[in-house]
Design a protein around this motif. Structure first.
Motif, PDB file in Angstrom:
ATOM      1  N   ILE A   1       0.833  -1.209   0.000  1.00 21.23           N
ATOM      2  CA  ILE A   1       0.000   0.000   0.000  1.00 21.23           C
ATOM      3  C   ILE A   1       0.864   1.255   0.000  1.00 21.23           C
ATOM      4  O   ILE A   1       0.620   2.200  -0.761  1.00 21.23           O
ATOM      5  CB  ILE A   1      -0.946  -0.023   1.221  1.00 21.23           C
ATOM      6  CG1 ILE A   1      -2.037  -1.076   0.988  1.00 21.23           C
ATOM      7  CG2 ILE A   1      -1.547   1.352   1.489  1.00 21.23           C
ATOM      8  CD1 ILE A   1      -2.851  -1.401   2.216  1.00 21.23           C
ATOM      9  N   LEU A   2       1.913   1.254   0.827  1.00 25.67           N
ATOM     10  CA  LEU A   2       2.740   2.454   0.918  1.00 25.67           C
ATOM     11  C   LEU A   2       3.547   2.690  -0.361  1.00 25.67           C
ATOM     12  O   LEU A   2       3.821   3.835  -0.724  1.00 25.67           O
ATOM     13  CB  LEU A   2       3.635   2.389   2.142  1.00 25.67           C
ATOM     14  CG  LEU A   2       2.850   2.639   3.439  1.00 25.67           C
ATOM     15  CD1 LEU A   2       3.712   2.389   4.658  1.00 25.67           C
ATOM     16  CD2 LEU A   2       2.304   4.068   3.462  1.00 25.67           C
ATOM     17  N   GLY A   3       3.936   1.596  -1.054  1.00 29.24           N
ATOM     18  CA  GLY A   3       4.566   1.775  -2.363  1.00 29.24           C
ATOM     19  C   GLY A   3       3.634   2.525  -3.305  1.00 29.24           C
ATOM     20  O   GLY A   3       4.051   3.445  -4.022  1.00 29.24           O
ATOM     21  N   ASP A   4       2.371   2.145  -3.271  1.00 30.61           N
ATOM     22  CA  ASP A   4       1.378   2.842  -4.092  1.00 30.61           C
ATOM     23  C   ASP A   4       1.178   4.282  -3.637  1.00 30.61           C
ATOM     24  O   ASP A   4       1.020   5.198  -4.457  1.00 30.61           O
ATOM     25  CB  ASP A   4       0.035   2.103  -4.036  1.00 30.61           C
ATOM     26  CG  ASP A   4      -0.019   0.886  -4.946  1.00 30.61           C
ATOM     27  OD1 ASP A   4       0.942   0.677  -5.724  1.00 30.61           O
ATOM     28  OD2 ASP A   4      -1.029   0.163  -4.914  1.00 30.61           O
ATOM     29  N   VAL A   5       1.167   4.476  -2.320  1.00 26.71           N
ATOM     30  CA  VAL A   5       0.982   5.840  -1.799  1.00 26.71           C
ATOM     31  C   VAL A   5       2.113   6.739  -2.304  1.00 26.71           C
ATOM     32  O   VAL A   5       1.881   7.872  -2.747  1.00 26.71           O
ATOM     33  CB  VAL A   5       0.917   5.839  -0.253  1.00 26.71           C
ATOM     34  CG1 VAL A   5       1.032   7.260   0.299  1.00 26.71           C
ATOM     35  CG2 VAL A   5      -0.382   5.192   0.226  1.00 26.71           C
ATOM     36  N   VAL A   6       3.342   6.230  -2.251  1.00 28.09           N
ATOM     37  CA  VAL A   6       4.468   7.038  -2.741  1.00 28.09           C
ATOM     38  C   VAL A   6       4.289   7.336  -4.241  1.00 28.09           C
ATOM     39  O   VAL A   6       4.489   8.464  -4.684  1.00 28.09           O
ATOM     40  CB  VAL A   6       5.820   6.334  -2.475  1.00 28.09           C
ATOM     41  CG1 VAL A   6       6.964   7.030  -3.201  1.00 28.09           C
ATOM     42  CG2 VAL A   6       6.102   6.286  -0.972  1.00 28.09           C
ATOM     43  N   SER A   7       3.877   6.335  -5.018  1.00 32.14           N
ATOM     44  CA  SER A   7       3.695   6.559  -6.459  1.00 32.14           C
ATOM     45  C   SER A   7       2.645   7.629  -6.737  1.00 32.14           C
ATOM     46  O   SER A   7       2.880   8.550  -7.515  1.00 32.14           O
ATOM     47  CB  SER A   7       3.276   5.252  -7.159  1.00 32.14           C
ATOM     48  OG  SER A   7       4.373   4.369  -7.262  1.00 32.14           O
TER      49      SER A   7
END
Lengths: 431, 431
Positions: free
Chosen positions: B313-319
């Motif tokens: 989820i946090l990888g997506d948030v950063v993207s």
């Protein structure tokens, strides 16, 4: 929105030919995925007279400089430092987005290229530079961008993996296995870049840069190839429940003085037979990642070859082309963390040390005393008979020790009268 | 460039708690990677009185509607169809980018959400919806965007993988293994969604949509759970060099009438013991992808759990946050290929059919005649004695046959006087 995107290809060897083929054969699909047709406008080569199967001869040109100046997307698969570097910079100056598979160039001078792309507001993508077809650059720099990577362990050189696999499965010695790999086209006529670990070191530098948001060049990578490994080493590894793999390792570590930093190294290592990397055979590659929240991840696939490498390149071409159609850019270089690269001597690993010793009372006590003296703790010892009556073999597995401590210990042990030879010293990773 | 980005979190269970924790603990790193600080502005929950470890109580609110209206990035980890669907649509209407882990919602009504995000020009990311921490959504829709995916084979449900693994390693029967999984927290009190394959079917639909650029909903997925498997089936599988895995399969296929399309199914299958998926143990997940140029790829890691899911989820948030800072958007839904979803009966696979037959001359001839009659070709036959003197066991492995042909054959064989029972019919995949 552009009505079409001009793609220029630099280089038309094994990989370039496949890129050209797939751009042509899959034109409809690629156009639909990008939102505009991709038009291959030229292929720069050194020699026009070499036949390039499946590539329209009308596309070939020796004028790479003119070609890149008129393109929207430049794909560089010529390899080497120059003229690849100058051509990529020229493409960026002219506003083109760049896709490259050039690991040597990125590991040596990536930051110059990243800075130029950033200043020009264009993309510089390089999925194919590490582990061929395996998506690893994008997962590390995007999917794991919200996590803290602790460690990357990769089998990123298919040639050496094939060679080590053949030594393990059929007991070949190194020379035989390398010759076989050459005959099959897995190894170059001059296998130095592979067997000495230069290729893996370039990939290790790129992976470390991405994983730790820190600039790491190939000069920061401690490197040791597979040329000192013997068939006997490989057989012993199997006997202790391990396989030997050439690993590219990048990890967070703390130096003896408390400095937190990273270490990046390439060397052969014993990997436990039940570790996922142990099952990576032949010319396949795999990258194992340990991250704080995600835990253990592994990415597996073909690390080389024309079509697999072209797949990675075309994925990048679609990404950068989409940005030109829809606006925006992909991630730029992230080096904010700027962690120090710690000296090799601070690396802490477990070791297997094989000795030939005189078969007489008190030998183990002397060897153990040297280990204790240097602060290296023993995990296990195994003593076996050697063919010579008065010789014994001693296999010592240590707990994690610094390379510095281990090197000192081995030197001291080698100097003992009762020790006939230090047969091998191998790191144990992935336990 | 915004001076900070407001992040709203919907749901604060096992995953939400970890998202909140990591957003706070890693705030400096995330801000550096995004280019602006991420500010967790609120966490919507149903019940304010439940303690949420490590989450500032001042952030909790029951007013999810108000929370999403003021956010730049909305993270939805509440699960279920409503109110998740309405809240995501409301967030999009207000111009927020959305990150969701909601596989059930995406597999049922994804296109509505994708269209809304596209119309509003915001991102909708969902890496965590399939296979937890494993980067698979991004690789399939971005890294493989220049390739043609032929087939996806996934172990995408950790609960059933744990259960099947326990049956294989310790001979537990299904009920025992499920109870153990429940005791360890790997299975819910009501394990239906896992053991009947609903969870895997939702993930199969999402993967198929991405891999084939075609809208696939959970209703298009042929689904069969693991509840009919016995300890005996698992033991027999081992005896023939296989392991039984619950697979999510999406593949290109051609129907008998020549229609080219795709098939998406979830069912238990025999996987050869040397296939990479066979080594995926316990609650781990893995997705195996075959693409034309890339060849075989595998992605492996933790498919569930608070921290692993939060990593994705946090990888997506950063993207999505980077896009808000730097401009641009990630890839949008790609359904241009619009391939027909072929009926289940057209699926062609190899089968293992186990029979109990009378131990008398001519039995094999009769069984073989039925197979020939239905056009099903035999690859191998193995006959063994049964405990009863007049009974024999027959194991027939077929070449690839359509499900329709196989079903007809099995019915006919079951009707033979000499056949006492059709013990099991299992597909063989990954050969």
């Amino acid at each position: 929105m552009p009505d079409k995107l001009k793609v220029a290809l630099l280089g038309c060897g094994v990989v370039g030919t496949q890129v050209a083929r797939l751009l042509t054969e899959q034109a409809d699909d690629l156009g639909a995925r990008v939102g505009a047709p991709l038009d291959l406008v030229g292929v720069a080569v050194r020699d026009l007279s070499v036949p390039r199967e499946g590539v329209d001869p009308a596309l070939l040109t020796t004028n790479a400089e003119a070609l890149v100046a008129g393109a929207d997307v430049v794909v560089e698969v010529m390899g080497g430092i120059e003229p690849a570097r100058s051509l990529i910079l020229r493409a960026i100056e002219h506003g083109a987005s760049v896709v490259t598979a050039n690991k040597a160039l990125l590991a040596q001078d990536g930051p110059t290229l990243y800075a130029a792309a950033d200043a020009a507001g264009v993309d510089l993508y390089f999925e194919a530079a590490v582990a061929g077809a395996i998506p690893i650059v994008r997962p590390v720099r995007e999917s794991l961008a919200g996590d803290t990577v602790r460690r990357v362990l990769g089998i990123v050189n298919g040639t050496t993996n094939y060679v080590l696999d053949r030594m393990a499965t059929d007991g070949l010695d190194l020379d035989q296995a390398v010759k076989e790999a050459q005959a099959l086209g897995y190894a170059e006529a001059d296998p130095t870049a592979d067997v000495e670990g230069f290729d893996a070191a370039a990939k290790a530098a790129i992976l470390a840069s991405l994983a730790f948001h820190t600039r790491v060049s190939i000069d920061d990578v401690q490197r040791e190839g597979i040329t000192s490994l013997t068939a006997d080493d490989v057989a012993w590894a199997a006997g202790t429940g391990h396989v030997i793999k050439l690993l590219a390792i990048a990890e967070r570590n703390t130096a003896d003085d408390g400095t937190e930093g990273i270490q990046v190294r390439v060397h052969p290592a014993l990997v436990p037979a039940d570790h996922p990397l142990a099952g990576v055979h032949g010319a396949f590659n795999a990258v194992f990642v340990e991250a704080e929240a995600a835990g253990e991840l592994m990415f597996y696939g073909r690390g080389a070859g024309g079509a697999p490498t072209a797949s990675a390149i075309l994925g990048d071409v679609v990404s950068v082309a989409r940005h030109r159609v829809l606006g925006g850019r992909g991630p730029v270089e992230s080096s904010y963390a700027d962690l120090p690269v710690l000296p090799a001597a601070a690396a802490r690993t477990r070791y297997q040390v094989r000795l030939e010793v005189r078969d007489q009372p008190g030998v183990l006590a002397q060897v153990a005393a040297e280990l204790a003296e240097h602060g290296v703790s023993i995990e296990a010892v195994r003593q076996t008979a050697a063919p010579d009556a008065d010789v014994a073999r001693l296999l010592i597995t240590t707990h994690a020790a610094s390379e510095q401590a281990l090197a000192g210990t081995v030197e001291a042990i080698g100097g003992l009268d009762v020790v006939r030879a230090v047969v091998s010293v191998l790191r144990v990773e992935g336990a």
